[in-house]
Scaffold this motif. Structure first.
Motif, short mmCIF file in Angstrom:
data_model
loop_
_atom_site.label_atom_id
_atom_site.label_comp_id
_atom_site.label_asym_id
_atom_site.label_seq_id
_atom_site.Cartn_x
_atom_site.Cartn_y
_atom_site.Cartn_z
N LEU A 79 6.58 -1.43 -8.42
CA LEU A 79 7.97 -1.28 -7.99
C LEU A 79 8.88 -0.97 -9.18
O LEU A 79 9.83 -0.19 -9.06
N THR A 80 8.58 -1.55 -10.33
CA THR A 80 9.36 -1.25 -11.53
C THR A 80 9.18 0.22 -11.92
O THR A 80 10.14 0.91 -12.29
N ALA A 81 7.95 0.71 -11.81
CA ALA A 81 7.67 2.11 -12.13
C ALA A 81 8.36 3.05 -11.14
O ALA A 81 8.90 4.09 -11.52
N ILE A 82 8.37 2.66 -9.87
CA ILE A 82 9.09 3.45 -8.86
C ILE A 82 10.57 3.51 -9.20
O ILE A 82 11.21 4.57 -9.12
N GLY A 83 11.12 2.38 -9.60
CA GLY A 83 12.54 2.32 -9.95
C GLY A 83 12.89 3.29 -11.07
O GLY A 83 13.95 3.93 -11.04
N LYS A 84 12.00 3.44 -12.04
CA LYS A 84 12.27 4.34 -13.16
C LYS A 84 12.21 5.80 -12.73
O LYS A 84 12.79 6.68 -13.39
N ARG A 85 11.54 6.09 -11.63
CA ARG A 85 11.45 7.46 -11.13
C ARG A 85 12.61 7.83 -10.21
O ARG A 85 12.79 9.00 -9.89
N PRO A 105 0.82 -1.22 0.00
CA PRO A 105 0.00 0.00 0.00
C PRO A 105 0.84 1.26 0.00
O PRO A 105 0.48 2.25 -0.65
N PHE A 106 1.97 1.24 0.71
CA PHE A 106 2.85 2.42 0.72
C PHE A 106 3.39 2.70 -0.68
O PHE A 106 3.35 3.84 -1.15
N TRP A 107 3.92 1.68 -1.35
CA TRP A 107 4.54 1.89 -2.66
C TRP A 107 3.52 2.40 -3.67
O TRP A 107 3.84 3.24 -4.53
N ASN A 108 2.28 1.90 -3.58
CA ASN A 108 1.23 2.38 -4.49
C ASN A 108 0.95 3.86 -4.26
O ASN A 108 0.81 4.64 -5.22
N ARG A 109 0.87 4.26 -3.00
CA ARG A 109 0.61 5.67 -2.70
C ARG A 109 1.80 6.54 -3.08
O ARG A 109 1.62 7.65 -3.59
N LEU A 110 3.00 6.06 -2.83
CA LEU A 110 4.19 6.83 -3.20
C LEU A 110 4.19 7.11 -4.69
O LEU A 110 4.46 8.24 -5.13
N LEU A 111 3.91 6.09 -5.48
CA LEU A 111 3.90 6.24 -6.93
C LEU A 111 2.88 7.27 -7.39
O LEU A 111 3.16 8.08 -8.28
N ASN A 112 1.73 7.27 -6.77
CA ASN A 112 0.63 8.11 -7.23
C ASN A 112 0.56 9.49 -6.58
O ASN A 112 -0.04 10.42 -7.14
N GLU A 113 1.16 9.65 -5.40
CA GLU A 113 0.96 10.89 -4.64
C GLU A 113 2.23 11.68 -4.34
O GLU A 113 2.14 12.87 -4.00
N CYS A 114 3.40 11.08 -4.45
CA CYS A 114 4.63 11.80 -4.14
C CYS A 114 5.19 12.46 -5.39
O CYS A 114 5.33 11.80 -6.43
N THR A 115 5.52 13.73 -5.30
CA THR A 115 6.03 14.48 -6.46
C THR A 115 7.53 14.77 -6.36
O THR A 115 8.08 15.43 -7.23
N LEU A 116 8.19 14.26 -5.31
CA LEU A 116 9.58 14.64 -5.03
C LEU A 116 10.58 13.64 -5.63
O LEU A 116 10.24 12.48 -5.88
N PRO A 117 11.83 14.07 -5.84
CA PRO A 117 12.88 13.14 -6.29
C PRO A 117 13.09 12.03 -5.26
O PRO A 117 13.01 12.25 -4.05
N LEU A 118 13.38 10.82 -5.76
CA LEU A 118 13.45 9.63 -4.91
C LEU A 118 14.81 8.94 -4.98
O LEU A 118 15.45 8.92 -6.04
N THR A 119 15.20 8.33 -3.86
CA THR A 119 16.32 7.40 -3.81
C THR A 119 15.93 6.19 -2.98
O THR A 119 15.37 6.35 -1.88
N ILE A 120 16.18 5.01 -3.50
CA ILE A 120 16.02 3.76 -2.75
C ILE A 120 17.40 3.35 -2.24
O ILE A 120 18.36 3.32 -3.01
N TRP A 121 17.50 3.02 -0.94
CA TRP A 121 18.82 2.80 -0.35
C TRP A 121 18.80 1.59 0.60
O TRP A 121 18.09 1.57 1.59
N GLY A 122 19.58 0.58 0.25
CA GLY A 122 19.75 -0.58 1.14
C GLY A 122 18.52 -1.43 1.30
O GLY A 122 18.30 -2.04 2.35
N VAL A 123 17.70 -1.51 0.25
CA VAL A 123 16.44 -2.25 0.34
C VAL A 123 16.59 -3.59 -0.36
O VAL A 123 17.35 -3.74 -1.32
N GLY A 124 15.85 -4.59 0.13
CA GLY A 124 15.91 -5.91 -0.49
C GLY A 124 14.58 -6.62 -0.37
O GLY A 124 13.68 -6.18 0.33
N ILE A 125 14.48 -7.74 -1.08
CA ILE A 125 13.28 -8.55 -0.98
C ILE A 125 13.33 -9.35 0.32
O ILE A 125 14.39 -9.58 0.89
#
Length: 344
Positions: free
Chosen positions: A151-157, A118-138
């Protein structure tokens, strides 16, 4: 397969029969809370919220030290400590975030788990700021096509992406990400001088909620047969036992670590303590195969024999330098990124 209690009654029973839970409640009544607390803006009343940094760090928000020490490592590598907001908060105020911050960091730990969808879906649709993913894993295989697409769409942003293994990068189709060990390695270095190299104590760190009860009993029986006075940690902070003591006392005073937790292996590795990881997820095998300095087994029947001969096992380990520099290098990249002027 992740073990889950079957009913509400079973869940309640697990709580009231959990010695750690009972001790924690009693401790809160008579003594000072010893947990390491991070200020989660989701817990602050909206009218009292203030942005104290230009950067916001989304993190897990649990009292599991494996979720906390990556955040502490991230904060140590930056010129300023980012504000924090738990990804588990279902009422994240993205309007406040978009107005008060310049950049977003998401990390670290297993933040691609389905509980965070749910967080990633909201981030994709509602956050307008530059993003960095750091130290994350499955944490487990993601099979939902919609979640993979998100998650693929988030990665492209993202301006920068750092994941803790190639397995994660491949699963989500991230383009040329940085792959390093967990950012918690940086934080752990402050404890290196406290490690007792002559200790013969055994620490067992366990992911109690994700192991089948029969397996849990089998592991503990083998450990107790080899060393009845072994130390135990479930990696959760309690009022009577905080992050500082778990690392400085439990880990640093142990000569060998047996673990069913990925961060049990990571902490042992970061402190230079030999370990045996019980492989119950691809993330564990990916870490041990990639960084070494410990052993891994899929067979619970091998545990007793390995523990019995752990002195010989340790002598035969091919030790590698702790892979700290790549973590620091990415930290420098993020630092430069956070200090770059944002033009609207």
């Amino acid at each position: 397969m992740k073990y889950q209690p079957e009913s509400l009654a079973q869940k309640v029973l697990l709580r009231v029969t959990n010695k750690n839970y009972v001790k924690s409640v009693l401790y809160q009544l008579v003594a000072q809370d010893r947990r390491h607390h991070l200020t989660n803006l989701g817990k602050v009343k909206p009218e009292a919220r203030q942005a104290k940094s230009k950067v916001l760090n989304f993190y897990s928000g649990t009292h599991n030290i494996g979720d906390i020490i990556p955040v502490l490592g991230i904060r140590q590598m930056l010129d300023e400590a980012p504000d924090l907001w738990s990804m588990l908060d279902r009422n994240i105020d993205f309007d406040f975030i978009n107005r008060h911050y310049e950049r977003i960091i998401i990390g670290g730990a297993g933040l691609f788990d389905v509980v965070f969808e749910p967080f990633w879906n909201r981030l994709l649709n509602e956050c307008t700021l530059p993003l960095t993913i750091w130290g994350v894993g499955i944490t487990a295989e993601v099979t939902s096509p919609d979640y993979l697409k998100t998650l693929t769409a988030i990665g492209k942003r993202c301006d920068l992406i750092n994941v803790r293994d190639s397995l994660t990068a491949e699963m989500f189709g991230f383009d040329d990400p940085s792959i390093t060990a967990c950012p918690c390695l940086v934080y752990l270095q402050r404890y290196r001088e406290q490690v007792n190299p002559n200790s013969n104590k055994l620490l067992y760190s366990s992911h109690e909620r994700s192991i089948d009860p029969a397996e849990k009993q089998k592991i503990k029986a083998q450990v107790a047969a080899i060393e009845p006075n072994y130390r135990f940690s479930d990696h959760m902070q309690y009022s009577y036992l905080g992050l500082e003591e778990i690392i400085a006392d439990y880990y640093c005073n142990s000569g060998f670590v047996l673990t069913t937790r990925l961060h049990g292996a990571i902490i042992a590795y970061g402190l230079g303590i030999p370990y045996l990881a019980i492989n119950r997820a691809p993330k564990t095998s990916s870490f041990v195969n990639g960084y070494g300095n410990g052993l891994m087994t899929d067979n619970l029947d091998e545990i007793g024999e390995i523990l019995r001969d752990r002195d010989t096992v340790v002598k035969n380990l091919e030790l590698k330098p702790i892979a700290l520099e790549p973590v620091l290098k990415f930290g420098q990249q993020v630092n430069e990124w956070t200090n770059t002027k944002v033009y609207c």
